[in-house]
Design a protein around this motif. Structure first.
Motif, PDB file in Angstrom:
ATOM      1  N   LYS A   1      76.312  29.056   5.097  1.00  0.00           N
ATOM      2  CA  LYS A   1      75.435  28.823   6.255  1.00  0.00           C
ATOM      3  C   LYS A   1      74.290  29.833   6.297  1.00  0.00           C
ATOM      4  CE  LYS A   1      78.970  26.833   9.292  1.00  0.00           C
ATOM      5  NZ  LYS A   1      79.819  27.074  10.482  1.00  0.00           N
ATOM      6  N   ALA A   2      74.574  31.054   5.837  1.00  0.00           N
ATOM      7  CA  ALA A   2      73.556  32.116   5.900  1.00  0.00           C
ATOM      8  C   ALA A   2      72.448  31.930   4.881  1.00  0.00           C
ATOM      9  CB  ALA A   2      74.219  33.481   5.699  1.00  0.00           C
ATOM     10  N   ILE A   3      72.711  31.116   3.860  1.00  0.00           N
ATOM     11  CA  ILE A   3      71.721  30.951   2.795  1.00  0.00           C
ATOM     12  C   ILE A   3      70.858  29.734   3.093  1.00  0.00           C
ATOM     13  CG2 ILE A   3      71.370  30.552   0.329  1.00  0.00           C
ATOM     14  CD1 ILE A   3      74.046  31.906  -0.170  1.00  0.00           C
ATOM     15  N   LYS A   4      69.714  29.965   3.673  1.00  0.00           N
ATOM     16  CA  LYS A   4      68.783  28.869   3.918  1.00  0.00           C
ATOM     17  C   LYS A   4      67.354  29.388   3.844  1.00  0.00           C
ATOM     18  CE  LYS A   4      68.656  29.097   8.972  1.00  0.00           C
ATOM     19  NZ  LYS A   4      68.786  28.325  10.215  1.00  0.00           N
ATOM     20  N   ILE A   5      66.455  28.504   3.500  1.00  0.00           N
ATOM     21  CA  ILE A   5      65.047  28.874   3.344  1.00  0.00           C
ATOM     22  C   ILE A   5      64.350  28.734   4.690  1.00  0.00           C
ATOM     23  CG2 ILE A   5      62.913  28.376   2.092  1.00  0.00           C
ATOM     24  CD1 ILE A   5      64.645  27.069  -0.077  1.00  0.00           C
ATOM     25  N   GLN A   6      63.513  29.709   5.011  1.00  0.00           N
ATOM     26  CA  GLN A   6      62.804  29.683   6.283  1.00  0.00           C
ATOM     27  C   GLN A   6      61.893  28.464   6.381  1.00  0.00           C
ATOM     28  OE1 GLN A   6      60.594  33.280   5.060  1.00  0.00           O
ATOM     29  NE2 GLN A   6      58.766  32.241   5.776  1.00  0.00           N
TER      30      GLN A   6
ATOM     31  N   TYR B   1      45.916  15.512   4.836  1.00  0.00           N
ATOM     32  CA  TYR B   1      46.367  16.406   3.764  1.00  0.00           C
ATOM     33  C   TYR B   1      47.452  17.347   4.286  1.00  0.00           C
ATOM     34  CZ  TYR B   1      46.360  20.121   0.255  1.00  0.00           C
ATOM     35  OH  TYR B   1      46.749  21.035  -0.687  1.00  0.00           O
ATOM     36  N   HIS B   2      47.237  17.866   5.487  1.00  0.00           N
ATOM     37  CA  HIS B   2      48.237  18.746   6.112  1.00  0.00           C
ATOM     38  C   HIS B   2      49.560  18.011   6.299  1.00  0.00           C
ATOM     39  CE1 HIS B   2      50.137  20.554   9.810  1.00  0.00           C
ATOM     40  NE2 HIS B   2      50.065  21.597   9.010  1.00  0.00           N
ATOM     41  N   ILE B   3      49.498  16.760   6.754  1.00  0.00           N
ATOM     42  CA  ILE B   3      50.717  15.964   6.950  1.00  0.00           C
ATOM     43  C   ILE B   3      51.430  15.740   5.620  1.00  0.00           C
ATOM     44  CG2 ILE B   3      51.572  13.656   7.576  1.00  0.00           C
ATOM     45  CD1 ILE B   3      49.337  13.598   9.727  1.00  0.00           C
ATOM     46  N   GLU B   4      50.658  15.424   4.570  1.00  0.00           N
ATOM     47  CA  GLU B   4      51.273  15.214   3.256  1.00  0.00           C
ATOM     48  C   GLU B   4      51.909  16.507   2.747  1.00  0.00           C
ATOM     49  OE1 GLU B   4      50.343  13.448  -1.224  1.00  0.00           O
ATOM     50  OE2 GLU B   4      48.791  13.338   0.315  1.00  0.00           O
ATOM     51  N   CYS B   5      51.240  17.639   2.983  1.00  0.00           N
ATOM     52  CA  CYS B   5      51.805  18.932   2.577  1.00  0.00           C
ATOM     53  C   CYS B   5      53.132  19.187   3.287  1.00  0.00           C
ATOM     54  CB  CYS B   5      50.836  20.075   2.889  1.00  0.00           C
ATOM     55  SG  CYS B   5      49.381  20.122   1.827  1.00  0.00           S
ATOM     56  N   GLN B   6      53.166  18.911   4.605  1.00  0.00           N
ATOM     57  CA  GLN B   6      54.404  19.122   5.363  1.00  0.00           C
ATOM     58  C   GLN B   6      55.532  18.256   4.822  1.00  0.00           C
ATOM     59  OE1 GLN B   6      53.871  22.245   7.071  1.00  0.00           O
ATOM     60  NE2 GLN B   6      55.588  21.196   8.005  1.00  0.00           N
ATOM     61  N   ASN B   7      55.208  17.005   4.504  1.00  0.00           N
ATOM     62  CA  ASN B   7      56.229  16.108   3.947  1.00  0.00           C
ATOM     63  C   ASN B   7      56.734  16.608   2.596  1.00  0.00           C
ATOM     64  OD1 ASN B   7      56.146  14.361   6.128  1.00  0.00           O
ATOM     65  ND2 ASN B   7      54.548  13.075   5.225  1.00  0.00           N
ATOM     66  N   LEU B   8      55.800  17.094   1.768  1.00  0.00           N
ATOM     67  CA  LEU B   8      56.193  17.635   0.463  1.00  0.00           C
ATOM     68  C   LEU B   8      57.088  18.863   0.627  1.00  0.00           C
ATOM     69  CD1 LEU B   8      52.809  17.319  -1.486  1.00  0.00           C
ATOM     70  CD2 LEU B   8      54.937  16.094  -2.006  1.00  0.00           C
ATOM     71  N   VAL B   9      56.725  19.737   1.571  1.00  0.00           N
ATOM     72  CA  VAL B   9      57.523  20.941   1.830  1.00  0.00           C
ATOM     73  C   VAL B   9      58.933  20.554   2.265  1.00  0.00           C
ATOM     74  CG1 VAL B   9      57.816  22.897   3.400  1.00  0.00           C
ATOM     75  CG2 VAL B   9      55.601  22.488   2.334  1.00  0.00           C
ATOM     76  N   GLU B  10      59.019  19.652   3.249  1.00  0.00           N
ATOM     77  CA  GLU B  10      60.328  19.259   3.777  1.00  0.00           C
ATOM     78  C   GLU B  10      61.183  18.604   2.697  1.00  0.00           C
ATOM     79  OE1 GLU B  10      59.425  16.804   7.111  1.00  0.00           O
ATOM     80  OE2 GLU B  10      58.395  18.421   8.183  1.00  0.00           O
ATOM     81  N   ASN B  11      60.590  17.669   1.945  1.00  0.00           N
ATOM     82  CA  ASN B  11      61.358  16.932   0.941  1.00  0.00           C
ATOM     83  C   ASN B  11      61.834  17.828  -0.193  1.00  0.00           C
ATOM     84  OD1 ASN B  11      60.995  14.567   2.363  1.00  0.00           O
ATOM     85  ND2 ASN B  11      59.161  13.967   1.226  1.00  0.00           N
ATOM     86  N   ASN B  12      60.999  18.797  -0.596  1.00  0.00           N
ATOM     87  CA  ASN B  12      61.378  19.676  -1.704  1.00  0.00           C
ATOM     88  C   ASN B  12      62.383  20.747  -1.281  1.00  0.00           C
ATOM     89  OD1 ASN B  12      59.751  19.399  -4.466  1.00  0.00           O
ATOM     90  ND2 ASN B  12      58.405  18.742  -2.818  1.00  0.00           N
ATOM     91  N   LEU B  13      62.096  21.428  -0.174  1.00  0.00           N
ATOM     92  CA  LEU B  13      62.950  22.548   0.225  1.00  0.00           C
ATOM     93  C   LEU B  13      64.293  22.088   0.766  1.00  0.00           C
ATOM     94  CD1 LEU B  13      60.459  25.108   1.788  1.00  0.00           C
ATOM     95  CD2 LEU B  13      61.125  24.751  -0.583  1.00  0.00           C
ATOM     96  N   GLU B  14      64.322  20.864   1.305  1.00  0.00           N
ATOM     97  CA  GLU B  14      65.582  20.334   1.832  1.00  0.00           C
ATOM     98  C   GLU B  14      66.644  20.251   0.737  1.00  0.00           C
ATOM     99  OE1 GLU B  14      67.255  16.304   4.083  1.00  0.00           O
ATOM    100  OE2 GLU B  14      65.119  16.531   3.658  1.00  0.00           O
ATOM    101  N   HIS B  15      66.187  19.990  -0.496  1.00  0.00           N
ATOM    102  CA  HIS B  15      67.127  19.831  -1.609  1.00  0.00           C
ATOM    103  C   HIS B  15      67.082  21.011  -2.589  1.00  0.00           C
ATOM    104  CE1 HIS B  15      67.655  15.756  -0.162  1.00  0.00           C
ATOM    105  NE2 HIS B  15      66.350  15.559  -0.249  1.00  0.00           N
ATOM    106  N   ALA B  16      66.411  22.092  -2.196  1.00  0.00           N
ATOM    107  CA  ALA B  16      66.284  23.238  -3.103  1.00  0.00           C
ATOM    108  C   ALA B  16      67.625  23.926  -3.330  1.00  0.00           C
ATOM    109  CB  ALA B  16      65.271  24.236  -2.549  1.00  0.00           C
ATOM    110  N   ILE B  17      68.472  23.929  -2.304  1.00  0.00           N
ATOM    111  CA  ILE B  17      69.800  24.534  -2.431  1.00  0.00           C
ATOM    112  C   ILE B  17      70.843  23.437  -2.261  1.00  0.00           C
ATOM    113  CG2 ILE B  17      71.410  26.229  -1.499  1.00  0.00           C
ATOM    114  CD1 ILE B  17      69.023  27.750  -0.378  1.00  0.00           C
TER     115      ILE B  17
END
Length: 744
Positions: free
Chosen positions: A621-626, A567-583
């Motif tokens: 460059k300064a605008i990125k999500i932690q 579940y933790h691994i799936e959460c990490q994948n969801l976080v990466e995939n969503n936030l990578e394209h958020a901006i």
């Protein structure tokens, strides 16, 4: 004899110094170019030294097992290097060969300490400014929401949030100064007097002789730059091991030390614990930081395999579980590397070479240490005994004989398959490293020269087509037009918050829904048949027989561990995939550029859009999500501590399900808190950027025009200077591009 490189280097620096009035931020460019030019030759001279040792870096996050790995690899499993639940390596440690064992403690120089003090002072100033900005922002919110109570956080509560916008070297130096002050306050001996000195310490027992210098609470730790540890161990002949601090060390200065010394290494062993194998930080280090330092030889080591086997096993056969676990981690490594290939800024040839080198080597320093203890007829340590007992209870074919412990520890594989070939290939590895250093430096220097050349072109055009009056008008026009676009720019930047908020809301829904993929675990039903009989009737001559069936329900608690981890691994994948394209950074840059250019074109027809590209890209460059990454071990520990038998039955299964469901829910809530915090932080940053970007842009552009105004009185002479500088830079770029490593 002056080399071609030295002659060209001197000419470039002298020319840029002579013509620094022709381009803006000239001092910054000079410092950068001098740094790159001055570092190259010493690096190559050091690297080319005949007969020099091969330098191997050991890197990885805290608790990746670096000290245990080196103890197994170099010291026959004995705990020479300090091990602790808290980070012990406060400074980088170089380990080399010497007939007599000793440690050289190298303290910071007074000049280095002065620089550290100044950066710590800048930290304090920037921290106060950012906290004041936060207070002003909260005051505005309070005025808008007069009917609501606004909670104001203290400086202590805001520290982590504010530090996300701080340069990492400011934070590192602040931490060192705080450690230094604490150490001095507890002792009458002033540490200042040790600065600039070195100290030789005789080594009898590393665990007791060195903590005062490299321990997390060591008296001299704040002022120790690095430690050189020389040991009479045959394995170290022709090698120098660089044992680095953890990359996620809570004391950031240690992480900075790691990055600083990576450039010295020819080869890197990247240790990643199988309990959290190849995290984003591991991948970032391997695919971005190391190639930038000219390191192409990276060996991935999956450490703490004993824990990985206990977490992931799907069989009661140790050998089968070992094969399946190795395959699982190797596929995970391959998947992560293929995923990073889509990143446009990484070196794809390097990533492909890493994929070809798979599988990683997997090690268990604990098993190797247990084998050495057994061979020496010594009792297992508490940790060894704990894991050996768990392996025995989990696998019917696991035996703690010496051969099996050594074989599955993987340490001999490192020695035979890696250290021996590395010695054989030393010369070719060093040659390749030198070429990488050379090419990387050349690329950086040429890029800086091209930036200056571009600025000269723009400034020459402005000077040629304007007089003082027109330049004054241009300054006014820039201020008017940019201020005109200010409202639209603010709206564009602030609108990003809505996209991010929408992304995070969708992400939280997906993370919560993903729980359903990980709640089921297999229940094995065992039938226990009891046969009964009784005699009855006349003289009890008749016999009645019947059976009763009692079911026992069994669950392997490690399946629950697997559920939680997956579940933790799936959460990490969801976080990466969503936030990578958020901006959508390309779209954002396009919108801002068009808005600013349109507003300037209306008022100032001579406006050159090239003038705004550099500050605009710096904004983007300064605008990125932690990064968002939570620790999984505390949740796994609930299962390990609460269900020690591995096989749970009947009523315990219900309790196991309750603990699992609570853990899954708590993981979701922690991600929800982290994403909310990430949203708050990016909103604050976007608000600051929306308020300050246009003002910064106006300031930079007006300063550049003021620089050109000074050149108007001697326009013809200065235009000739621009032309000469352009020609010279163009010539330097060509000459630098033609340089070979032998010319340095």
């Amino acid at each position: 004899m002056t080399t071609k490189y030295e002659k060209l280097t001197k000419e470039i620096i002298d020319t840029l110094d002579k013509y620094k009035g022709c381009f803006s931020k000239s001092e910054e460019y000079l410092i950068k170019i001098k740094k790159e030019l001055s570092q190259l030759k010493p690096q190559l001279i050091e690297s080319f030294n005949e007969g020099r040792t091969l330098k191997i870096g050991i890197v990885g996050e805290v608790k990746a097992g670096k000290s245990s790995f080196l103890n197994a690899l170099l010291f026959s499993g004995k705990n020479f290097l300090p091990r602790s639940s808290t980070p012990m390596t406060a400074a980088l440690t170089k380990i080399g060969y010497s007939e007599k064992s000793y440690a050289k403690i190298v303290f910071y120089s007074t000049g280095e300490w002065q620089s550290i003090t100044e950066l710590a002072k800048k930290y304090n100033e920037k921290f106060d400014n950012l906290y004041d900005e936060y207070l002003r922002e909260m005051k505005k919110r309070s005025q808008k929401l007069a009917h609501r109570d606004i909670s104001i956080k203290s400086k202590k509560e805001m520290r982590l949030t504010i530090e996300r916008d701080m340069p990492s070297d400011y934070i590192a130096c602040k931490e060192l100064i705080d450690l230094y002050n604490n150490a001095n306050s507890n002792d009458s001996e002033d540490l200042f007097f040790f600065l600039g000195s070195e100290k030789i310490v005789e080594i009898n027992n590393l665990e007791f002789d060195l903590p005062n210098y490299i321990g997390a609470k060591g008296k001299y730790t704040p002022i120790v730059k690095h430690v050189e540890l020389m040991m009479n161990i045959d394995t170290l002949k022709d090698l120098e091991i660089i044992d680095t601090p953890g990359l996620n060390d809570p004391i950031l200065s240690r992480s900075e030390t790691t990055k600083e010394f990576l450039g010295e290494c020819d080869v890197v062993f990247l240790l990643s614990s199988t309990s959290q194998f190849l995290t984003d930080k591991d991948i970032s280090l391997m695919c971005e930081t190391l190639p930038e330092e000219g390191i192409k030889e990276v060996i991935i080591v999956g450490s703490k395999l004993d824990s990985g086997l206990l977490d992931y096993n799907k069989s009661n056969s140790f050998k089968k579980a070992y094969i399946e676990t190795i395959q699982n981690y190797t596929e995970q490594a391959k998947s992560n590397l293929y995923r990073i290939l889509s990143n446009p800024i990484v070196d794809k040839s390097f990533i492909n070479s890493m994929i070809k080198k798979l599988p990683p080597i997997y090690v268990s320093s604990m098993l190797y240490g247990a084998a050495i203890n057994k061979k020496n007829n010594e009792a297992y340590s508490e940790e060894q005994g704990f894991y050996i007992d768990r392996l025995k209870s989990s696998f019917i074919d696991f035996h703690d004989n010496i051969d099996m412990l050594v074989r599955y520890s993987g340490i001999l594989d490192i020695q035979k398959k890696k250290l021996i070939p590395l010695r054989t290939e030393k010369d070719s590895i060093i040659k390749s490293k030198n070429n990488e250093i050379f090419q990387t430096k050349m690329t950086k220097i040429i890029s800086l020269l091209r930036d200056i050349h571009e600025q000269c072109l723009i400034n020459k055009d402005i000077l040629e087509n304007n007089d003082k009056a027109k330049l004054e008008e241009k300054k006014d026009a820039i201020e008017r037009s940019l201020n005109t676009s200010n409202r639209e720019v603010k709206e564009i930047i602030k609108s990003i918050s809505l996209d991010i908020k929408s992304t995070i809301q969708r992400l939280n829904i997906e993370i919560e829904a993903a729980i359903n993929n990980h709640i089921d675990f297999p229940v094995v039903v065992e039938e226990n048949i009891t046969r009964h009989s009784e005699r009855h009737g006349f003289l009890y001559l008749k016999e009645r027989k019947w059976n009763t069936v009692e079911n026992t329900y069994k669950v392997n608690s490690l399946k629950v561990v697997e559920n939680i981890r997956n579940y933790h691994i799936e959460c990490q994948n969801l976080v990466e995939n969503n936030l990578e394209h958020a901006i959508n950074t390309r779209q954002l840059e396009k919108e801002l550029r068009e808005t600013i250019i349109n507003s300037n074109s209306v008022i100032d027809h001579s406006f050159d859009e090239r003038e705004i590209l550099i500050p605009l890209r710096n904004l983007i460059k300064a605008i990125k999500i932690q990064d968002i990454n939570i620790a999984i071990n505390p949740y796994l520990k609930r299962i390990y501590d609460g269900f020690t038998k591995n096989i749970e039955t009947n009523d315990e299964i219900h309790r196991l399900r309750i603990v699992q469901d609570q853990a899954l829910n708590d993981i979701f809530n922690e991600y929800k808190r982290e994403t909310k915090q990430a949203l708050n932080n990016i909103e604050l940053k976007l608000n600051r950027e929306s308020e300050s970007f246009i003002n910064r842009l106006i300031k930079d552009l007006k300063e550049n025009i003021s620089l050109i105004e000074k050149q108007i009185d001697n326009k013809a002479t200065n235009l000739e200077r621009y032309s000469l500088l352009q020609d010279k830079i163009q010539s330097y770029i060509i000459d630098m591009d033609k340089l070979e490593i032998e010319d340095v």
